[in-house]
Design a protein around this motif. Structure first.
Motif, PDB file in Angstrom:
ATOM      1  N   THR A 151     -56.976 102.153  27.036  1.00 63.80           N
ATOM      2  CA  THR A 151     -58.400 102.304  26.779  1.00 63.80           C
ATOM      3  C   THR A 151     -58.795 103.763  26.955  1.00 63.80           C
ATOM      4  N   ARG A 152     -59.493 104.303  25.968  1.00 64.27           N
ATOM      5  CA  ARG A 152     -59.981 105.675  26.078  1.00 64.27           C
ATOM      6  C   ARG A 152     -61.145 105.696  27.061  1.00 64.27           C
ATOM      7  N   PRO A 182     -50.653 106.683  24.406  1.00 67.48           N
ATOM      8  CA  PRO A 182     -51.585 106.509  23.293  1.00 67.48           C
ATOM      9  C   PRO A 182     -51.856 107.778  22.495  1.00 67.48           C
ATOM     10  N   VAL A 183     -51.382 108.916  22.980  1.00 64.71           N
ATOM     11  CA  VAL A 183     -51.483 110.182  22.251  1.00 64.71           C
ATOM     12  C   VAL A 183     -50.143 110.893  22.333  1.00 64.71           C
ATOM     13  N   ASP A 184     -50.023 112.020  21.633  1.00 64.23           N
ATOM     14  CA  ASP A 184     -48.724 112.674  21.523  1.00 64.23           C
ATOM     15  C   ASP A 184     -48.350 113.542  22.704  1.00 64.23           C
ATOM     16  N   TYR A 218     -53.926 105.718  35.110  1.00 68.97           N
ATOM     17  CA  TYR A 218     -54.758 106.683  34.395  1.00 68.97           C
ATOM     18  C   TYR A 218     -53.892 107.852  33.923  1.00 68.97           C
ATOM     19  N   MET A 219     -54.146 108.276  32.704  1.00 70.67           N
ATOM     20  CA  MET A 219     -53.312 109.302  32.073  1.00 70.67           C
ATOM     21  C   MET A 219     -54.189 110.368  31.425  1.00 70.67           C
ATOM     22  N   THR A 220     -54.001 111.613  31.834  1.00 72.04           N
ATOM     23  CA  THR A 220     -54.635 112.737  31.152  1.00 72.04           C
ATOM     24  C   THR A 220     -53.753 113.189  29.996  1.00 72.04           C
ATOM     25  N   TYR A 260     -57.948 113.378  25.550  1.00 71.96           N
ATOM     26  CA  TYR A 260     -58.750 112.350  26.211  1.00 71.96           C
ATOM     27  C   TYR A 260     -58.018 111.770  27.433  1.00 71.96           C
ATOM     28  N   LEU A 261     -58.820 111.209  28.336  1.00 68.21           N
ATOM     29  CA  LEU A 261     -58.317 110.461  29.489  1.00 68.21           C
ATOM     30  C   LEU A 261     -58.234 108.990  29.103  1.00 68.21           C
ATOM     31  N   PHE A 262     -57.122 108.353  29.432  1.00 68.13           N
ATOM     32  CA  PHE A 262     -56.895 106.949  29.102  1.00 68.13           C
ATOM     33  C   PHE A 262     -56.604 106.149  30.362  1.00 68.13           C
TER      34      PHE A 262
END
Length: 293
Positions: A8-9, A236-238, A254-256, A275-277
């Motif tokens: 989730t963003r 969720p991102v590269d 949580y992932m920055t 984004y933070l997810f």
């Protein structure tokens, strides 16, 4: 193995260089930094409100203090206490003379309440150091010759210290003593070359497994205490940059992430880069963060 989780963003806008997420279970807050934009941001879990604090220099990492109104932070030139009320700074360790070819980067509090933070070469030269700051402000140098300090974290018992010079593409493990003893010779805990990535930020879960952002691979790896790959999660991102467990039951990872690191070395091609997810469904929980001092 590769698994799929729900991502989730979380943040309303991207960071340039998101790093150092940290969960405060006392206040129900998630803190993180945008190093390039020189800001600490925090999310109040109950209200879903994001607040930001602007700082005078680039920031590499933050950690919790016993005083919930302050954080300890590695800024470009040194380590400071930061007031959450007004952004005021109190120096803890500022090297003299300074060196504009290095800046403070990744840092965490050990199980004894000391802040361990590494510097990095601005141009990735081996001029960085690893320092440890105690509650009374006393400082020890633990290592030198570092290019990019990352992946700092500690086993649940505190007797193993994980650390990486990202350009080595390996995570080291050291026996870690509770007193002022120097670091022992490390062993290679994880070789990240098979994933064509250096290790970035890391955290340890309640089972003692190490979660590492494999920034160039777009993945997050979970490694057992003996260094064996247990899970490989698609980010969720590269360009995932750092991870921590949080939420009321410490079950959300949580992932920055990175949009543009400002150095030319890391620029995202993903529309949600920076984004933070929040990643859910992992089936494991984290540990409460130690407090500085």
């Amino acid at each position: 193995m590769t698994i799929t989780v729900t991502a989730t963003r979380i943040s309303p806008a991207p960071d340039m260089l998101g790093e150092s997420p940290i969960w405060d279970d006392r206040l129900g807050r998630l803190y993180w930094v945008d190093g390039v934009s020189r800001r600490i941001r925090y999310l109040d879990y109950a209200s879903d409100r994001v607040t930001e604090i602007e700082l005078p220099s680039m920031i590499g990492s933050i950690a919790l203090c016993r005083d919930p109104g302050r954080l300890i932070a590695g800024l470009a030139d040194g380590i400071y206490l930061v007031s959450l009320a007004d952004g005021g700074l109190e120096p803890v360790h500022v090297p003299d003379p300074g060196n504009d070819r290095v800046r403070f980067n990744d840092g965490k509090v050990d199980r004894q309440g000391r802040f361990v933070c590494g510097t990095m070469g601005v141009y990735a030269e081996p001029e960085g150091r690893l320092v440890r700051v105690s509650a009374d402000g006393g400082t020890e140098c633990l290592a030198t010759g570092i290019r990019i300090s990352n992946a700092i974290c500690f086993s649940p018992s505190g007797d193993t210290f994980y650390f990486a010079d990202s350009l080595d593409r390996a995570i080291r493990a050291y026996h870690y003593a509770p007193g002022p003893e120097p670091l022992t010779e490390p062993r290679i805990h994880v070789d990240t070359r098979p994933w064509h990535s250096g290790p970035d930020g890391a955290t340890v879960d309640a089972e003692g497994c190490l979660w590492v952002a494999l920034v160039q691979a777009g993945k997050i790896g979970r490694f057992t205490p003996d260094g064996t790959l247990d899970r490989l999660v698609e980010a969720p991102v590269d360009m995932p940059s750092c991870v921590t467990f949080g939420g009321p039951d410490l079950s959300v990872l949580y992932m920055t992430s990175i949009k543009d690191s400002g150095s030319g070395r890391a620029i995202s091609r993903h529309p949600y880069g920076g984004y933070l997810f929040g990643l859910e469904g992992l089936g494991v929980t984290g540990l409460p963060e130690p407090l500085y001092g």
